[in-house]
Design a protein around this motif. Structure first.
Motif, PDB file in Angstrom:
ATOM      1  N   ILE A 102     -33.177  -8.259  -3.164  1.00 50.24           N
ATOM      2  CA  ILE A 102     -31.714  -8.164  -3.199  1.00 50.24           C
ATOM      3  C   ILE A 102     -31.262  -7.525  -4.511  1.00 50.24           C
ATOM      4  N   GLY A 103     -31.907  -7.906  -5.624  1.00 55.06           N
ATOM      5  CA  GLY A 103     -31.566  -7.292  -6.905  1.00 55.06           C
ATOM      6  C   GLY A 103     -31.819  -5.792  -6.900  1.00 55.06           C
ATOM      7  N   ASN A 104     -32.906  -5.354  -6.261  1.00 59.87           N
ATOM      8  CA  ASN A 104     -33.191  -3.924  -6.148  1.00 59.87           C
ATOM      9  C   ASN A 104     -32.105  -3.216  -5.340  1.00 59.87           C
ATOM     10  N   ALA A 105     -31.661  -3.863  -4.273  1.00 55.56           N
ATOM     11  CA  ALA A 105     -30.603  -3.273  -3.446  1.00 55.56           C
ATOM     12  C   ALA A 105     -29.297  -3.142  -4.223  1.00 55.56           C
ATOM     13  N   VAL A 106     -28.974  -4.166  -5.015  1.00 53.23           N
ATOM     14  CA  VAL A 106     -27.758  -4.116  -5.824  1.00 53.23           C
ATOM     15  C   VAL A 106     -27.856  -2.997  -6.853  1.00 53.23           C
ATOM     16  N   ASP A 107     -29.031  -2.865  -7.469  1.00 53.59           N
ATOM     17  CA  ASP A 107     -29.225  -1.825  -8.490  1.00 53.59           C
ATOM     18  C   ASP A 107     -28.955  -0.426  -7.950  1.00 53.59           C
ATOM     19  N   HIS A 108     -29.204  -0.215  -6.670  1.00 55.28           N
ATOM     20  CA  HIS A 108     -29.082   1.128  -6.105  1.00 55.28           C
ATOM     21  C   HIS A 108     -27.932   1.249  -5.111  1.00 55.28           C
ATOM     22  N   SER A 109     -26.994   0.343  -5.211  1.00 53.14           N
ATOM     23  CA  SER A 109     -25.848   0.371  -4.307  1.00 53.14           C
ATOM     24  C   SER A 109     -24.567   0.591  -5.105  1.00 53.14           C
ATOM     25  N   PRO A 110     -23.680   1.466  -4.652  1.00 56.13           N
ATOM     26  CA  PRO A 110     -22.386   1.623  -5.341  1.00 56.13           C
ATOM     27  C   PRO A 110     -21.566   0.339  -5.193  1.00 56.13           C
ATOM     28  N   GLU A 151     -18.623  -0.328  -4.404  1.00 57.80           N
ATOM     29  CA  GLU A 151     -17.727  -0.428  -3.248  1.00 57.80           C
ATOM     30  C   GLU A 151     -18.463  -0.655  -1.930  1.00 57.80           C
ATOM     31  N   GLU A 152     -19.786  -0.514  -1.939  1.00 57.25           N
ATOM     32  CA  GLU A 152     -20.575  -0.724  -0.725  1.00 57.25           C
ATOM     33  C   GLU A 152     -21.304  -2.062  -0.810  1.00 57.25           C
ATOM     34  N   PRO A 153     -21.039  -3.006   0.081  1.00 61.80           N
ATOM     35  CA  PRO A 153     -21.709  -4.305   0.011  1.00 61.80           C
ATOM     36  C   PRO A 153     -23.188  -4.208   0.362  1.00 61.80           C
ATOM     37  N   VAL A 154     -23.976  -5.070  -0.256  1.00 66.40           N
ATOM     38  CA  VAL A 154     -25.388  -5.205   0.093  1.00 66.40           C
ATOM     39  C   VAL A 154     -25.494  -6.192   1.250  1.00 66.40           C
ATOM     40  N   GLN A 155     -26.231  -5.802   2.276  1.00 62.44           N
ATOM     41  CA  GLN A 155     -26.363  -6.645   3.470  1.00 62.44           C
ATOM     42  C   GLN A 155     -27.701  -7.379   3.439  1.00 62.44           C
ATOM     43  N   VAL A 156     -27.643  -8.703   3.638  1.00 66.83           N
ATOM     44  CA  VAL A 156     -28.846  -9.523   3.712  1.00 66.83           C
ATOM     45  C   VAL A 156     -28.803 -10.285   5.019  1.00 66.83           C
ATOM     46  N   GLU A 157     -29.828 -10.109   5.841  1.00 63.04           N
ATOM     47  CA  GLU A 157     -29.861 -10.776   7.149  1.00 63.04           C
ATOM     48  C   GLU A 157     -31.163 -11.537   7.305  1.00 63.04           C
ATOM     49  N   LEU A 158     -31.028 -12.769   7.785  1.00 65.30           N
ATOM     50  CA  LEU A 158     -32.181 -13.634   8.032  1.00 65.30           C
ATOM     51  C   LEU A 158     -32.111 -14.093   9.480  1.00 65.30           C
ATOM     52  N   ASN A 203     -28.943  -1.418   1.728  1.00 71.04           N
ATOM     53  CA  ASN A 203     -27.866  -0.927   0.875  1.00 71.04           C
ATOM     54  C   ASN A 203     -27.551   0.511   1.253  1.00 71.04           C
ATOM     55  N   ARG A 204     -26.377   0.986   0.832  1.00 72.55           N
ATOM     56  CA  ARG A 204     -25.911   2.321   1.193  1.00 72.55           C
ATOM     57  C   ARG A 204     -25.976   3.286   0.010  1.00 72.55           C
ATOM     58  N   GLY A 205     -26.907   3.026  -0.916  1.00 68.79           N
ATOM     59  CA  GLY A 205     -27.067   3.939  -2.043  1.00 68.79           C
ATOM     60  C   GLY A 205     -27.787   5.207  -1.629  1.00 68.79           C
ATOM     61  N   SER A 206     -28.089   6.039  -2.609  1.00 70.82           N
ATOM     62  CA  SER A 206     -28.798   7.285  -2.333  1.00 70.82           C
ATOM     63  C   SER A 206     -30.161   6.990  -1.708  1.00 70.82           C
ATOM     64  N   GLY A 217     -49.369 -13.747   4.284  1.00 71.75           N
ATOM     65  CA  GLY A 217     -49.804 -13.217   5.572  1.00 71.75           C
ATOM     66  C   GLY A 217     -48.733 -12.451   6.319  1.00 71.75           C
ATOM     67  N   GLY A 218     -47.709 -11.979   5.596  1.00 63.72           N
ATOM     68  CA  GLY A 218     -46.616 -11.264   6.240  1.00 63.72           C
ATOM     69  C   GLY A 218     -46.733  -9.759   6.085  1.00 63.72           C
ATOM     70  N   SER A 219     -45.642  -9.070   6.395  1.00 65.76           N
ATOM     71  CA  SER A 219     -45.609  -7.618   6.278  1.00 65.76           C
ATOM     72  C   SER A 219     -44.265  -7.187   5.700  1.00 65.76           C
ATOM     73  N   ILE A 220     -44.266  -6.040   5.033  1.00 67.70           N
ATOM     74  CA  ILE A 220     -43.037  -5.499   4.474  1.00 67.70           C
ATOM     75  C   ILE A 220     -43.055  -3.992   4.676  1.00 67.70           C
ATOM     76  N   GLU A 221     -41.907  -3.436   5.041  1.00 68.37           N
ATOM     77  CA  GLU A 221     -41.795  -1.994   5.230  1.00 68.37           C
ATOM     78  C   GLU A 221     -40.411  -1.544   4.795  1.00 68.37           C
ATOM     79  N   VAL A 222     -40.272  -0.248   4.595  1.00 72.39           N
ATOM     80  CA  VAL A 222     -38.994   0.294   4.147  1.00 72.39           C
ATOM     81  C   VAL A 222     -38.680   1.560   4.922  1.00 72.39           C
ATOM     82  N   THR A 223     -37.414   1.734   5.244  1.00 68.67           N
ATOM     83  CA  THR A 223     -36.909   2.992   5.807  1.00 68.67           C
ATOM     84  C   THR A 223     -35.714   3.414   4.963  1.00 68.67           C
ATOM     85  N   SER A 224     -35.534   4.726   4.828  1.00 64.88           N
ATOM     86  CA  SER A 224     -34.443   5.204   3.987  1.00 64.88           C
ATOM     87  C   SER A 224     -34.010   6.583   4.457  1.00 64.88           C
TER      88      SER A 224
END
Length: 382
Positions: free
Chosen positions: A281-289, A291-298, A311-314, A359-366
């Motif tokens: 979440i901190g990484n998302a905030v760092d790269h988000s303007p 005015e654009e909220p960071v979305q966290v969904e569980l 996040n809606r950053g670059s 034992g989980g997985s993590i991935e990213v799309t951008s």
């Protein structure tokens, strides 16, 4: 090998010292072997005379009828003398190129002598000379690789030890700052302006604490091939809410929207889960303007819990996506965002390490259209 010419053998024996003098003279005058000029005559010769003597002995044994013949070029070139010569050159701060070049000069000195004396080397004699020096060059390269690998391993151990000691020693002053700021914020005589300054100090201190913890975790991962975890039954929704509240205090200009659905209970290390959520979440905030909220969904998915942080950053450049979880990939080096991050570039690496340990997985799309989304899948029983 066919029997060597007596003239070849006698020339090598008679001119052995002369060959050595010519060889040392040439390499001292060679501008591409600068280290040679810093050595005295004894250190410069080192084990080279022994290599030449072994070559002569091998030729001599081949001239004696009824004998099995002398050592091969490969045996001479990879002998203890050849290995010691290579290791001594490394200790004398020779580069591999310099060491190979001086062996090439030795070859030239030997061939030039036979040419001046109009003596032709037979096939077997030429093969022994060239194979000896070729194998000596291979031995030098192997010795350089072995020594370099050992030095790298030593440097890694020392660096990890330094990081561990530094991280441990930094905890005490950072803890003092944390307690001091907490005490100030509880005082009734603190004005609103001073309180805001203290909150900023506390937020910066928390960031420093996270950096120290990341350094220590990196050391643990590299020294122990993984991150230790202590799973217990926890509610991930509760941990997520707590992290969001803390980050909102640290980044009051940003909005973090949390959407938690379903049962968030599972067997996870609570401290590591807090660290995972804080990093993502901190990484998302760092790269988000702002005015654009960071979305966290569980949400729940079969026997696992899915966490998505977007996040809606670059967007992250496509060529960096495959290495985004490597250590020391700082956000401001990955892509341009509204905030120049001041971390060590370990947050995403630690996040992936935590996920792997459970034992989980993590991935990213951008993408420019959809923004950046990190998706974590954690099995309830890790």
């Amino acid at each position: 090998m066919s029997q060597p010419s007596p003239r070849v053998l006698s020339l090598l024996r008679e001119r052995k010292d002369e060959l050595m003098r010519q060889w040392t003279s040439r390499i001292r005058d060679d501008p591409k072997i600068p280290q040679a000029r810093a050595l005295n005559e004894e250190d410069l010769r080192d084990y080279t005379p022994k290599l030449l003597e072994d070559l002569i002995d091998s030729l001599a044994q081949s001239t004696q009828p009824g004998t099995p013949g002398g050592a091969s070029g490969q045996e001479i070139g990879s002998s203890q003398a050849a290995r010691l010569h290579a290791s001594h050159r490394l200790a004398q701060r020779y580069s591999l190129a310099e060491e190979l070049r001086e062996l090439g000069v030795l070859r030239s000195v030997i061939i030039d002598m036979f040419a001046r004396e109009r003596v032709t080397l037979g096939d077997g004699e030429a093969q022994l000379v060239h194979s000896t020096l070729d194998e000596a060059m291979v031995t030098a390269a192997v010795e350089v690789e072995r020594t370099t690998s050992a030095e790298l391993r030593r440097d890694v151990v020392l660096r990890e030890l330094f990081i561990a000691i530094l991280g441990h020693d930094l905890r005490t002053p950072l803890s003092a700052v944390r307690f001091a700021t907490a005490a100030l914020l509880k005082r009734e005589d603190v004005t609103a302006a001073v309180a805001r300054l203290v909150q900023r100090i506390a937020a910066s201190n928390d960031r420093a604490v996270r950096m120290v913890e990341d350094m220590l975790d990196l050391t643990r991962v590299r020294c122990h091939s993984g991150l230790p975890v202590e799973p217990k039954l926890v509610d991930l929704r509760s941990i997520c809410r707590q992290v969001v509240v803390e980050l909102e205090l640290s980044y009051p200009e940003h909005t973090i929207r949390l959407k938690a659905q379903g049962d968030g209970h599972g067997m996870w290390d609570p401290g590591r889960m807090e660290q995972l959520l804080s990093n993502l979440i901190g990484n998302a905030v760092d790269h988000s303007p702002p005015e654009e909220p960071v979305q966290v969904e569980l949400r729940v998915q079969d026997q696992a819990v899915v966490l998505e942080v977007s996040n809606r950053g670059s967007p992250i450049p496509p060529e960096l996506l495959p290495v985004i979880f490597d250590p020391f990939r700082r956000g401001d080096q990955q892509h341009e965002g509204p905030r120049r991050t001041k971390g060590l570039g370990l947050g995403l690496f630690i996040a992936k390490t935590i996920v792997d340990a459970h034992g989980g997985s993590i991935e990213v799309t951008s993408t420019p259209e959809q923004g950046t989304l990190f998706r974590v899948v954690l099995p309830r029983s890790s």
